[in-house]
Design a protein around this motif. Structure first.
Motif, PDB file in Angstrom:
ATOM      1  N   TYR A   1       0.857  -1.193   0.000  1.00  0.00           N
ATOM      2  CA  TYR A   1       0.000   0.000   0.000  1.00  0.00           C
ATOM      3  C   TYR A   1       0.889   1.238   0.000  1.00  0.00           C
ATOM      4  O   TYR A   1       1.780   1.377   0.834  1.00  0.00           O
ATOM      5  CB  TYR A   1      -0.897  -0.015   1.252  1.00  0.00           C
ATOM      6  N   SER A   2       0.646   2.124  -0.958  1.00  0.00           N
ATOM      7  CA  SER A   2       1.459   3.327  -1.060  1.00  0.00           C
ATOM      8  C   SER A   2       0.712   4.523  -0.479  1.00  0.00           C
ATOM      9  O   SER A   2      -0.389   4.860  -0.954  1.00  0.00           O
ATOM     10  CB  SER A   2       1.808   3.585  -2.536  1.00  0.00           C
ATOM     11  N   GLY A   3       1.300   5.153   0.514  1.00  0.00           N
ATOM     12  CA  GLY A   3       0.682   6.328   1.132  1.00  0.00           C
ATOM     13  C   GLY A   3       0.619   7.499   0.180  1.00  0.00           C
ATOM     14  O   GLY A   3      -0.333   8.292   0.199  1.00  0.00           O
ATOM     15  N   SER A   4       1.623   7.648  -0.698  1.00  0.00           N
ATOM     16  CA  SER A   4       1.661   8.818  -1.580  1.00  0.00           C
ATOM     17  C   SER A   4       0.639   8.709  -2.719  1.00  0.00           C
ATOM     18  O   SER A   4      -0.049   9.671  -3.038  1.00  0.00           O
ATOM     19  CB  SER A   4       3.072   9.006  -2.141  1.00  0.00           C
ATOM     20  N   THR A   5       0.478   7.497  -3.300  1.00  0.00           N
ATOM     21  CA  THR A   5      -0.464   7.367  -4.428  1.00  0.00           C
ATOM     22  C   THR A   5      -1.805   6.794  -3.983  1.00  0.00           C
ATOM     23  O   THR A   5      -2.777   6.837  -4.715  1.00  0.00           O
ATOM     24  CB  THR A   5       0.103   6.431  -5.513  1.00  0.00           C
ATOM     25  N   GLY A   6      -1.853   6.206  -2.783  1.00  0.00           N
ATOM     26  CA  GLY A   6      -3.083   5.547  -2.328  1.00  0.00           C
ATOM     27  C   GLY A   6      -3.323   4.229  -3.035  1.00  0.00           C
ATOM     28  O   GLY A   6      -4.401   3.649  -2.931  1.00  0.00           O
ATOM     29  N   GLN A   7      -2.313   3.759  -3.726  1.00  0.00           N
ATOM     30  CA  GLN A   7      -2.480   2.512  -4.486  1.00  0.00           C
ATOM     31  C   GLN A   7      -2.296   1.292  -3.603  1.00  0.00           C
ATOM     32  O   GLN A   7      -1.378   1.238  -2.776  1.00  0.00           O
ATOM     33  CB  GLN A   7      -1.452   2.457  -5.615  1.00  0.00           C
TER      34      GLN A   7
END
Ligand SMILES: O=c1[nH]c(=O)c2[nH]c(=O)[nH]c2[nH]1
Length: 306
Positions: free
Chosen positions: A138-144
């Motif tokens: 889970y990427s905090g910057s992209t929300g992906q």
């Protein structure tokens, strides 16, 4: 005269891996399999063998190995116990210098793979649960959110409907063409989902897992195979065809080789019945299949062993 005493001693061939196929029904299409690991230990008058190098009392371990395979053909394998009793009695009763024989048998047991298109004839999955895997990023910057589900240690076997021929032959090729062979592999599979982060909490991950596993097993069982590579592709495509949220499938399939045992020296014909199950070395067939236009995300560099 030695000051030392040779105490308990025994010898024999350990871990003879054997797969015995019995064909039943009028057309022989219904297969029963017995998958054994058989160890032989002989006890008796082996003092001279140890002390003087006189092998007059020594039945070679190689012979004990041959006996195991020949007995599977001649007497069948009714059960691990019955097979062990036959062998133990044989060694003791056929060689006066052998006073005691110990046979250890491990049996690997298999379930039939249910196949919708035909009776469950010759496709098997090894008993015991596979290991289910999941990798979530889970990427905090992209929300992906990226979810890769998977399984490992799912061992399957087709006792027929597998061929391998027409391959390149160069000066190092000794492999014989095979027109009816066992195809067995221990599946490591991973599949990437296209479930959006927003929908991830409502998605039924358990149901999805069960479906993917079932489709892979059915494809393995139903594919008439000309190579494990072809079976790999069929298994992955079947998942993509039936599981709309799966974008990509990666499979690592060790080819668990089974070699026909040559029983001719013992006057026995091996009609694709008695196999030596080798554990090493093994072919390793690996590949990713994904939907057109999708960027593959599953790592291809993992170290997989059979
Ligand atoms: O299904 C197979 N694929 C191969 O590439 C191969 N190579 C080999 O020796 N046996 C097999 N079997």
């Amino acid at each position: 005269m030695s000051k030392h005493v040779l105490a308990q001693n025994q010898y024999g061939k350990a871990e003879n891996r054997i797969v015995k196929i019995t064909r039943q029904g009028n057309d022989g299409a219904w297969h029963e399999i017995r998958d054994l690991n058989v160890s032989v230990a002989l006890r008796g008058e082996f003092r001279a063998v140890h002390h003087t190098g006189d092998n007059g009392n020594c039945l070679p371990t190689d012979t004990t190995k041959n006996t195991v395979y020949a007995f599977a053909k001649e007497h069948g394998v009714a059960s691990p116990e019955a097979f062990g009793i036959l062998l133990a009695r044989h060694f003791v009763s056929s060689q006066p210098v052998i006073h005691e024989a110990q046979i250890r048998v491990e049996e690997f047991t298999w379930d039939r793979i249910p196949v919708p298109t035909r009776p469950e004839q010759h496709s098997f999955v090894r008993k015991g649960q596979e290991v289910r895997t999941a990798q979530i990023t889970y990427s905090g910057s992209t929300g992906q959110l990226q979810v890769v589900s998977g399984l490992k240690e799912l061992t399957v076997m087709n006792s027929t409907n597998s061929e391998f021929h027409g391959f390149i032959k160069d000066r190092y090729t000794t492999l014989q063409e095979a027109y009816d062979r066992i195809l067995a592999t221990k599946v490591t599979a991973r599949w990437a989902h296209s479930v959006a982060a927003a929908g991830a909490d409502d998605f039924d991950w358990d149901r999805s897992y069960t479906q993917v596993r079932r489709h892979m097993l059915e494809a393995f069982a139903e594919t008439y195979s000309y190579s494990l590579q072809q079976t790999l592709n069929a298994m992955a495509e079947r998942v993509l065809d039936h599981c709309p949220t799966v974008n990509e499938v990666r499979l690592n399939l060790p080819n668990k080789h089974h070699f026909l045992v040559d029983l001719e020296p013992f006057g026995l014909k091996n009609d694709n019945e008695v196999y030596y199950a080798a554990d090493r070395m093994y072919g390793l067939i690996e590949g990713t299949v994904h939907r057109d236009g999708v960027q593959p995300v599953i790592a291809t560099s993992d170290w997989i062993t059979a």
